[in-house]
Motif scaffolding. Structure first.
Motif, PDB file in Angstrom:
ATOM      1  N   TYR A  45       0.839  -1.197   0.000  1.00  0.00           N
ATOM      2  CA  TYR A  45       0.000   0.000   0.000  1.00  0.00           C
ATOM      3  C   TYR A  45       0.876   1.250   0.000  1.00  0.00           C
ATOM      4  CZ  TYR A  45      -3.435   3.423   1.682  1.00  0.00           C
ATOM      5  OH  TYR A  45      -4.241   4.517   1.805  1.00  0.00           O
ATOM      6  N   TRP A  46       1.907   1.246   0.823  1.00  0.00           N
ATOM      7  CA  TRP A  46       2.822   2.380   0.902  1.00  0.00           C
ATOM      8  C   TRP A  46       3.496   2.609  -0.438  1.00  0.00           C
ATOM      9  CZ3 TRP A  46       8.101   3.342   0.537  1.00  0.00           C
ATOM     10  CH2 TRP A  46       8.558   4.503   1.169  1.00  0.00           C
ATOM     11  N   LEU A  47       3.981   1.537  -1.071  1.00  0.00           N
ATOM     12  CA  LEU A  47       4.638   1.639  -2.376  1.00  0.00           C
ATOM     13  C   LEU A  47       3.709   2.260  -3.404  1.00  0.00           C
ATOM     14  CD1 LEU A  47       6.911   0.761  -4.495  1.00  0.00           C
ATOM     15  CD2 LEU A  47       5.521  -1.291  -4.790  1.00  0.00           C
ATOM     16  N   LEU A  48       2.467   1.778  -3.464  1.00  0.00           N
ATOM     17  CA  LEU A  48       1.558   2.206  -4.522  1.00  0.00           C
ATOM     18  C   LEU A  48       1.061   3.630  -4.316  1.00  0.00           C
ATOM     19  CD1 LEU A  48      -0.389  -1.140  -5.001  1.00  0.00           C
ATOM     20  CD2 LEU A  48       1.334  -0.154  -6.511  1.00  0.00           C
ATOM     21  N   LEU A 106       2.720   5.959  -2.879  1.00  0.00           N
ATOM     22  CA  LEU A 106       3.887   6.779  -3.195  1.00  0.00           C
ATOM     23  C   LEU A 106       4.029   6.949  -4.702  1.00  0.00           C
ATOM     24  CD1 LEU A 106       6.272   8.179  -1.781  1.00  0.00           C
ATOM     25  CD2 LEU A 106       7.537   6.054  -2.031  1.00  0.00           C
ATOM     26  N   ARG A 107       3.881   5.862  -5.443  1.00  0.00           N
ATOM     27  CA  ARG A 107       4.009   5.931  -6.893  1.00  0.00           C
ATOM     28  C   ARG A 107       2.860   6.734  -7.516  1.00  0.00           C
ATOM     29  NH1 ARG A 107       8.218   4.213  -5.273  1.00  0.00           N
ATOM     30  NH2 ARG A 107       9.368   2.432  -6.101  1.00  0.00           N
ATOM     31  N   GLU A 108       1.669   6.672  -6.914  1.00  0.00           N
ATOM     32  CA  GLU A 108       0.579   7.475  -7.461  1.00  0.00           C
ATOM     33  C   GLU A 108       0.844   8.963  -7.253  1.00  0.00           C
ATOM     34  OE1 GLU A 108      -4.204   8.242  -7.053  1.00  0.00           O
ATOM     35  OE2 GLU A 108      -3.457   6.207  -6.756  1.00  0.00           O
ATOM     36  N   ALA A 109       1.413   9.317  -6.111  1.00  0.00           N
ATOM     37  CA  ALA A 109       1.774  10.719  -5.883  1.00  0.00           C
ATOM     38  C   ALA A 109       2.801  11.162  -6.926  1.00  0.00           C
ATOM     39  CB  ALA A 109       2.322  10.897  -4.475  1.00  0.00           C
ATOM     40  N   TRP A 110       3.762  10.298  -7.205  1.00  0.00           N
ATOM     41  CA  TRP A 110       4.777  10.571  -8.229  1.00  0.00           C
ATOM     42  C   TRP A 110       4.105  10.778  -9.581  1.00  0.00           C
ATOM     43  CZ3 TRP A 110       9.735   7.055  -8.212  1.00  0.00           C
ATOM     44  CH2 TRP A 110      10.681   7.543  -9.122  1.00  0.00           C
ATOM     45  N   LEU A 111       3.200   9.873  -9.930  1.00  0.00           N
ATOM     46  CA  LEU A 111       2.464   9.971 -11.184  1.00  0.00           C
ATOM     47  C   LEU A 111       1.735  11.304 -11.302  1.00  0.00           C
ATOM     48  CD1 LEU A 111       0.601   9.013 -13.618  1.00  0.00           C
ATOM     49  CD2 LEU A 111      -0.818   7.923 -11.875  1.00  0.00           C
ATOM     50  N   ARG A 112       1.083  11.722 -10.239  1.00  0.00           N
ATOM     51  CA  ARG A 112       0.273  12.941 -10.306  1.00  0.00           C
ATOM     52  C   ARG A 112       1.136  14.191 -10.504  1.00  0.00           C
ATOM     53  NH1 ARG A 112      -5.067  12.383  -9.377  1.00  0.00           N
ATOM     54  NH2 ARG A 112      -5.700  10.261  -8.800  1.00  0.00           N
ATOM     55  N   THR A 113       2.363  14.181 -10.016  1.00  0.00           N
ATOM     56  CA  THR A 113       3.234  15.321 -10.307  1.00  0.00           C
ATOM     57  C   THR A 113       3.551  15.381 -11.798  1.00  0.00           C
ATOM     58  OG1 THR A 113       5.309  14.104  -9.903  1.00  0.00           O
ATOM     59  CG2 THR A 113       4.290  15.220  -8.026  1.00  0.00           C
ATOM     60  N   MET A 114       3.707  14.224 -12.435  1.00  0.00           N
ATOM     61  CA  MET A 114       4.010  14.199 -13.864  1.00  0.00           C
ATOM     62  C   MET A 114       2.793  14.578 -14.709  1.00  0.00           C
ATOM     63  SD  MET A 114       6.524  10.886 -14.294  1.00  0.00           S
ATOM     64  CE  MET A 114       6.753  11.256 -16.037  1.00  0.00           C
ATOM     65  N   ALA A 115       1.593  14.373 -14.158  1.00  0.00           N
ATOM     66  CA  ALA A 115       0.365  14.719 -14.871  1.00  0.00           C
ATOM     67  C   ALA A 115      -0.139  16.112 -14.498  1.00  0.00           C
ATOM     68  CB  ALA A 115      -0.716  13.679 -14.582  1.00  0.00           C
ATOM     69  N   PHE A 116       0.681  16.869 -13.753  1.00  0.00           N
ATOM     70  CA  PHE A 116       0.377  18.244 -13.348  1.00  0.00           C
ATOM     71  C   PHE A 116      -0.758  18.339 -12.329  1.00  0.00           C
ATOM     72  CE2 PHE A 116       2.175  18.467 -17.643  1.00  0.00           C
ATOM     73  CZ  PHE A 116       3.253  19.308 -17.430  1.00  0.00           C
ATOM     74  N   CYS A 136       0.268  12.600  -0.341  1.00  0.00           N
ATOM     75  CA  CYS A 136       1.438  12.640   0.543  1.00  0.00           C
ATOM     76  C   CYS A 136       1.027  12.954   1.981  1.00  0.00           C
ATOM     77  CB  CYS A 136       2.431  13.682   0.049  1.00  0.00           C
ATOM     78  SG  CYS A 136       3.272  13.218  -1.480  1.00  0.00           S
ATOM     79  N   GLN A 137       0.163  13.940   2.140  1.00  0.00           N
ATOM     80  CA  GLN A 137      -0.205  14.369   3.485  1.00  0.00           C
ATOM     81  C   GLN A 137      -1.152  13.390   4.170  1.00  0.00           C
ATOM     82  OE1 GLN A 137      -1.599  18.395   2.906  1.00  0.00           O
ATOM     83  NE2 GLN A 137       0.392  19.077   2.172  1.00  0.00           N
ATOM     84  N   ALA A 138      -1.964  12.678   3.381  1.00  0.00           N
ATOM     85  CA  ALA A 138      -2.893  11.717   3.969  1.00  0.00           C
ATOM     86  C   ALA A 138      -2.206  10.412   4.341  1.00  0.00           C
ATOM     87  CB  ALA A 138      -4.034  11.436   2.996  1.00  0.00           C
ATOM     88  N   THR A 139      -1.195  10.037   3.575  1.00  0.00           N
ATOM     89  CA  THR A 139      -0.565   8.727   3.739  1.00  0.00           C
ATOM     90  C   THR A 139       0.711   8.783   4.544  1.00  0.00           C
ATOM     91  OG1 THR A 139      -1.414   8.259   1.524  1.00  0.00           O
ATOM     92  CG2 THR A 139       0.069   6.631   2.486  1.00  0.00           C
ATOM     93  N   CYS A 140       1.365   9.938   4.559  1.00  0.00           N
ATOM     94  CA  CYS A 140       2.672  10.064   5.194  1.00  0.00           C
ATOM     95  C   CYS A 140       2.652   9.545   6.631  1.00  0.00           C
ATOM     96  CB  CYS A 140       3.107  11.519   5.170  1.00  0.00           C
ATOM     97  SG  CYS A 140       4.738  11.792   5.844  1.00  0.00           S
ATOM     98  N   GLU A 185       5.634   3.912  11.078  1.00  0.00           N
ATOM     99  CA  GLU A 185       6.820   3.090  10.857  1.00  0.00           C
ATOM    100  C   GLU A 185       7.519   3.434   9.551  1.00  0.00           C
ATOM    101  OE1 GLU A 185       8.185  -1.584  11.093  1.00  0.00           O
ATOM    102  OE2 GLU A 185       6.097  -1.042  11.325  1.00  0.00           O
ATOM    103  N   PHE A 186       6.764   3.887   8.563  1.00  0.00           N
ATOM    104  CA  PHE A 186       7.357   4.162   7.268  1.00  0.00           C
ATOM    105  C   PHE A 186       8.002   5.539   7.260  1.00  0.00           C
ATOM    106  CE2 PHE A 186       4.642   0.680   6.480  1.00  0.00           C
ATOM    107  CZ  PHE A 186       5.188   0.003   5.406  1.00  0.00           C
ATOM    108  N   PRO A 187       9.111   5.702   6.537  1.00  0.00           N
ATOM    109  CA  PRO A 187       9.837   6.971   6.536  1.00  0.00           C
ATOM    110  C   PRO A 187       9.101   8.039   5.743  1.00  0.00           C
ATOM    111  CG  PRO A 187      10.810   5.442   4.968  1.00  0.00           C
ATOM    112  CD  PRO A 187       9.761   4.668   5.705  1.00  0.00           C
TER     113      PRO A 187
END
Length: 499
Positions: free
Chosen positions: A258-261, A263-273, A282-286, A291-293
């Motif tokens: 869940y953490w991996l996915l 994170l990757r969706e947040a990455w995707l959304r930056t590329m899609a503007f 980021c703020q909801a999942t962070c 335990e996760f960094p």
């Protein structure tokens, strides 16, 4: 129960391990851990001759299951216990395996400790006359360093050499997940087809070989990590969105995945503007479970915040956000942290350009180019040369712009970086317009449009992120530059969406 009742504890443990594998096969990792704890209680009843080997095996399997549960600290501690027990018993092969297994959780929570564990594994392997085991530990250690520590051409060459040595000597020594570790290195070199093939083979081998369900999970987990980044690099944004949405529907099933996915969706959304959407994720999942960094979420959040400020002309605020990413403590390591720092350099230069400070834009662009050229990543290198071309145009240095954009175009023509290609073609079009080469400029604009439409077509027609990407100012600039004898790009897109 039968064997335990008959005091045949070795057989009892054997069946408990089988039962734990069955539990893992049902993704019941908590049950798996509880069964293994029972097996641990029986280990002390074994004769010293067989006790250590079985105990290490139980600990390693428990470390795997805890990783699958997302209990990363406990997983790392369990692998460390397995390595210590193996060292105490003189089981060097088991010690090396436990140390290299520790890279799974430590990649998330303690890359520095992960590097140390793998370096220790290399030292142990050097004391054993086993070339295949040495090649394997070197490949894993250097691969881990390249992803979580820093990119180094020396380490990249050693990683490749070790992998090729292992394939030549004993290809069977590689388990599916270890193949996928090397796929990440191929991905960072821009060898996307080879990396995808290795991911698919690794997952297929895991499913067909009868390895434990946790190893199978790790293979799928690692394959998703590499595949999603490849799809982002190659402009298949819609495919990434489908994967992330489908895979993170139930966070309680596996927090690591869940953490991996997310994170990757947040990455995707930056590329899609969709910078606001990236920040929300980021703020909801962070640090959702403590335990996760936070490092990677923080980097994406700050880059998204900076871009939102840029859209509103708040250049000083944008630069501050990008500076936060660049100034993150150098000892704070997370997945590809060095690449995120480079992207902050890129965005800082964009901010200086928009604010009209060409001197600072050039300084930031030079820093980004130097960093990008120190890697083997064609995606970063192409963006760096594109940035240099745009800075040169702002300085009215047409010759410098030509030279830089030609370097970027050469990279695009030799790789499949559709995620960046449309921007580079758009810059090439602008350079040619400045040079009054209007026919060539239109050719590059058409190529930029073609890349944009491929990205758009990767989304479902009713996907909101598709519309967000099309509405972004850089995309609209490309689609709006339409000769009078052609339909507008918006008209073409409406036709594409029509049933």
């Amino acid at each position: 129960m039968h064997f335990e009742g008959g005091h045949d504890y070795e057989q009892a443990i054997r069946y408990l391990i089988l039962a734990s594998e069955n539990a893992a096969g049902r993704f019941a990792y908590r049950d798996c851990v509880e069964i293994l704890r029972h097996a641990q209680e029986l280990v002390v009843k074994l004769t010293p001759a067989v006790r250590a080997e079985i105990e290490v095996r139980i600990l390693e399997f428990m470390g795997d299951a805890r990783f699958a549960l997302g209990a990363l600290v406990e997983s790392a501690q369990t692998y460390a216990a397995a390595a210590a027990r193996a060292q105490q018993a003189g089981l060097k092969a088991a010690q090396m395996h436990a140390l290299t297994s520790a890279m799974y959780p430590l990649g998330f929570i303690g890359p520095e400790e992960g590097v140390a564990a793998l370096d220790e594994a290399v030292k142990v392997s050097m004391s054993v006359n086993d070339p295949a085991r040495l090649a394997l530990t070197q490949m894993l250690a250097t691969g881990f360093r390249l992803v979580f520590d820093s990119w180094s051409q020396t380490h990249a060459e050693l990683c490749t050499s070790a992998y090729e040595t292992l394939l030549r000597l004993y290809p069977s020594e590689l388990d599916p997940y270890q193949r996928i570790v090397y796929a990440h290195i191929l991905m960072l070199k821009g060898k996307y087809a080879e990396a995808l093939d290795l991911c698919e083979r690794g997952v297929s081998e895991a499913s067909a070989s009868g390895v434990g369900q946790v190893v199978n999970f790790l293979a799928h987990f690692g394959a998703l990590s590499a595949e999603i980044i490849i799809f982002l690099r190659t402009g298949q944004l819609g495919k990434v969105l489908q994967i992330t949405k489908a895979g993170r529907a139930s966070p309680d099933e596996n927090l690591s995945l869940y953490w991996l996915l997310t994170l990757r969706e947040a990455w995707l959304r930056t590329m899609a503007f969709d910078f606001e959407g990236a920040r929300q994720i980021c703020q909801a999942t962070c640090n959702v479970r403590g335990e996760f960094p936070d490092g990677q979420y923080y980097a994406i959040d700050q880059i998204a915040a900076g871009n939102m400020a840029l859209q509103q002309g708040r250049y000083s605020e944008a630069l501050e956000h990008f500076r936060h990413v660049q100034d993150v403590d150098v000892h704070t390591k997370f997945f590809m942290h060095w690449a995120w720092r480079m992207m902050a350099h890129l965005e800082s230069s964009n901010a200086w350009l928009l604010s009209g400070n060409i001197v600072n834009a050039r300084t930031a662009a030079d820093g980004f180019l130097k960093s990008a050229l120190s890697t083997s990543d064609p995606y970063l290198q192409a963006l760096a040369w594109d940035l240099k071309a745009r800075v040169a145009m702002a300085e009215s240095n047409l010759q410098g712009a030509r030279e830089s954009i030609q370097r970027a175009l050469a990279i695009v023509d030799s790789s499949e970086i559709q995620g960046a290609a449309w921007q580079i073609f758009a810059t090439a079009s602008q350079v040619c317009r400045h040079a009054k080469e209007l026919k060539t400029a239109e050719t590059y604009r058409d190529r930029a449009e073609s890349c944009i439409l491929q990205i758009v077509d990767s989304f479902e027609p009713d996907e909101s992120l598709r519309a967000t990407f099309l509405a972004a100012a850089p995309v609209r600039r490309v689609l709006g530059e339409t000769p009078v004898n052609k339909p507008t790009r918006q008209q073409q897109l409406r036709r594409r969406a029509a049933p």
